[in-house]
Scaffold this motif. Structure first.
Motif, PDB file in Angstrom:
ATOM      1  N   ARG A 136       0.830  -1.210   0.000  1.00 42.99           N
ATOM      2  CA  ARG A 136       0.000   0.000   0.000  1.00 42.99           C
ATOM      3  C   ARG A 136       0.863   1.258   0.000  1.00 42.99           C
ATOM      4  N   THR A 137       1.963   1.208  -0.711  1.00 39.93           N
ATOM      5  CA  THR A 137       2.924   2.309  -0.663  1.00 39.93           C
ATOM      6  C   THR A 137       3.189   2.868  -2.054  1.00 39.93           C
ATOM      7  N   SER A 138       3.132   4.179  -2.164  1.00 43.90           N
ATOM      8  CA  SER A 138       3.552   4.870  -3.386  1.00 43.90           C
ATOM      9  C   SER A 138       4.698   5.804  -3.031  1.00 43.90           C
ATOM     10  N   LYS A 139       5.632   5.929  -3.962  1.00 45.66           N
ATOM     11  CA  LYS A 139       6.808   6.770  -3.721  1.00 45.66           C
ATOM     12  C   LYS A 139       7.083   7.613  -4.962  1.00 45.66           C
ATOM     13  N   LEU A 140       7.543   8.824  -4.717  1.00 40.75           N
ATOM     14  CA  LEU A 140       7.856   9.753  -5.795  1.00 40.75           C
ATOM     15  C   LEU A 140       9.313  10.175  -5.694  1.00 40.75           C
ATOM     16  N   TYR A 141      10.022  10.082  -6.818  1.00 45.07           N
ATOM     17  CA  TYR A 141      11.445  10.423  -6.876  1.00 45.07           C
ATOM     18  C   TYR A 141      11.671  11.522  -7.922  1.00 45.07           C
ATOM     19  N   ILE A 142      12.558  12.447  -7.592  1.00 48.17           N
ATOM     20  CA  ILE A 142      13.003  13.465  -8.542  1.00 48.17           C
ATOM     21  C   ILE A 142      14.516  13.376  -8.657  1.00 48.17           C
ATOM     22  N   ASN A 143      15.001  13.169  -9.876  1.00 51.39           N
ATOM     23  CA  ASN A 143      16.437  13.041 -10.135  1.00 51.39           C
ATOM     24  C   ASN A 143      17.096  12.025  -9.204  1.00 51.39           C
ATOM     25  N   GLY A 144      16.382  10.928  -8.964  1.00 56.54           N
ATOM     26  CA  GLY A 144      16.922   9.829  -8.166  1.00 56.54           C
ATOM     27  C   GLY A 144      16.728   9.957  -6.665  1.00 56.54           C
ATOM     28  N   ALA A 145      16.241  11.106  -6.200  1.00 60.29           N
ATOM     29  CA  ALA A 145      16.060  11.321  -4.757  1.00 60.29           C
ATOM     30  C   ALA A 145      14.597  11.117  -4.370  1.00 60.29           C
ATOM     31  N   LEU A 146      14.355  10.363  -3.310  1.00 57.95           N
ATOM     32  CA  LEU A 146      12.997  10.153  -2.813  1.00 57.95           C
ATOM     33  C   LEU A 146      12.490  11.442  -2.173  1.00 57.95           C
ATOM     34  N   ILE A 147      11.348  11.942  -2.657  1.00 57.61           N
ATOM     35  CA  ILE A 147      10.832  13.197  -2.110  1.00 57.61           C
ATOM     36  C   ILE A 147       9.507  13.026  -1.385  1.00 57.61           C
ATOM     37  N   ALA A 148       8.818  11.903  -1.601  1.00 53.16           N
ATOM     38  CA  ALA A 148       7.524  11.727  -0.941  1.00 53.16           C
ATOM     39  C   ALA A 148       7.129  10.255  -0.911  1.00 53.16           C
ATOM     40  N   THR A 149       6.450   9.873   0.175  1.00 55.44           N
ATOM     41  CA  THR A 149       5.919   8.517   0.331  1.00 55.44           C
ATOM     42  C   THR A 149       4.492   8.627   0.827  1.00 55.44           C
ATOM     43  N   ASP A 150       3.633   7.723   0.344  1.00 54.83           N
ATOM     44  CA  ASP A 150       2.227   7.768   0.751  1.00 54.83           C
ATOM     45  C   ASP A 150       1.680   6.355   0.907  1.00 54.83           C
ATOM     46  N   ARG A 151       0.647   6.224   1.750  1.00 52.83           N
ATOM     47  CA  ARG A 151      -0.070   4.964   1.918  1.00 52.83           C
ATOM     48  C   ARG A 151      -1.359   5.041   1.107  1.00 52.83           C
ATOM     49  N   THR A 152      -1.571   4.048   0.243  1.00 49.29           N
ATOM     50  CA  THR A 152      -2.771   4.030  -0.585  1.00 49.29           C
ATOM     51  C   THR A 152      -3.843   3.139   0.053  1.00 49.29           C
TER      52      THR A 152
END
Length: 252
Positions: A136-152
């Motif tokens: 239940r996890t989504s993750k967003l990366y910009i230029n290889g760096a993790l910037i946000a995580t969320d529970r779906t």
């Protein structure tokens, strides 16, 4: 006479065969060249790419990676990618170049991350999104760096049977030009697994022209297929310089 007949037969066979080989070589060459092209989208809602695609490989896990160059800055809510499934009554997936909206399986928990989208206008940057039903996890990366995580939402899988749009929302959602991206896109790929942070870091560090051969088994929605889809309005191919780099590398 026998020799002459055999020679003529070989000639008759060889001529069309050679023609087919030449045509095939030209086709492969043209296709290979197009794979190195980016797409530049116009600033009208009439400028877009849309098609249906079998999204079933992504029902329980996915990763999306792409290179983005923002040029047009007059849209309030620029949409790069929208996967719309009418049966879900929501936007299954949305990707933007400014971080205002990022949605997967209809969940907007990754929204409003504009402060991380700080690449100057006219500069390429890399964006990756991952999601797993099991965690239940989504993750967003910009230029290889993790910037946000969320529970779906628990038990919520990706709805299939929808339609993909690039450079605008699905028309049933909005026909406003406020949702037009109007920039450049390259190497938009979707994978049927959750890429690790290390793999995403490798893709970003490799730069615009990095190859993705190691992901061939799970790369389902491929850029080389997208760039050959039919287009509406002003959507043009542009040279990225990656073909020249690939040719130079091959000669070394």
């Amino acid at each position: 006479a026998v020799v002459s007949t055999q020679s003529t037969g070989i000639s008759n066979i060889a001529a069309p065969a050679m023609f087919l080989l030449v045509v095939l070589a030209l086709f492969v060459s043209a296709r290979s060249e197009r794979e190195y092209h980016a797409l530049r989208f116009g600033t009208s809602t009439s400028d877009y790419v849309t098609f249906s695609f079998d999204m079933s490989p992504f029902r329980s896990s996915l990763s999306l990676c792409t290179w983005i160059k923002r040029i047009y800055t007059s849209s309030s809510y620029p949409i790069i990618f929208n996967y719309y499934a009418s049966s879900s009554y929501t936007w299954e997936m949305v990707i933007t170049p400014d971080g205002l909206w990022t949605q997967v399986v209809g969940d907007g928990g990754l929204n409003s991350k504009q402060s991380y989208f700080n690449s100057p206008t006219g500069t390429w940057f890399n964006l990756c999104l991952t999601w797993s039903l099991a965690t239940r996890t989504s993750k967003l990366y910009i230029n290889g760096a993790l910037i946000a995580t969320d529970r779906t939402t628990s038990g919520r899988s990706l709805v299939t049977g929808g339609v993909i749009y690039f450079n605008r929302l699905h028309p049933s959602s909005s026909t406003s030009s406020s949702y037009v991206f109007g920039g450049e896109l390259f190497e938009f790929n979707m994978f049927s697994k959750v890429l690790s942070a290390e793999e995403i870091g490798t893709i970003a560090a490799g730069g615009l022209c990095a190859g993705l051969e190691e992901f061939s088994d799970t790369r389902v929605l491929r850029w080389e297929d997208i760039v050959q889809r039919s287009r509406r309005g002003s959507v043009v191919e542009i040279d990225t310089g990656c073909e020249q780099k690939a040719n130079l590398t091959a000669k070394l």
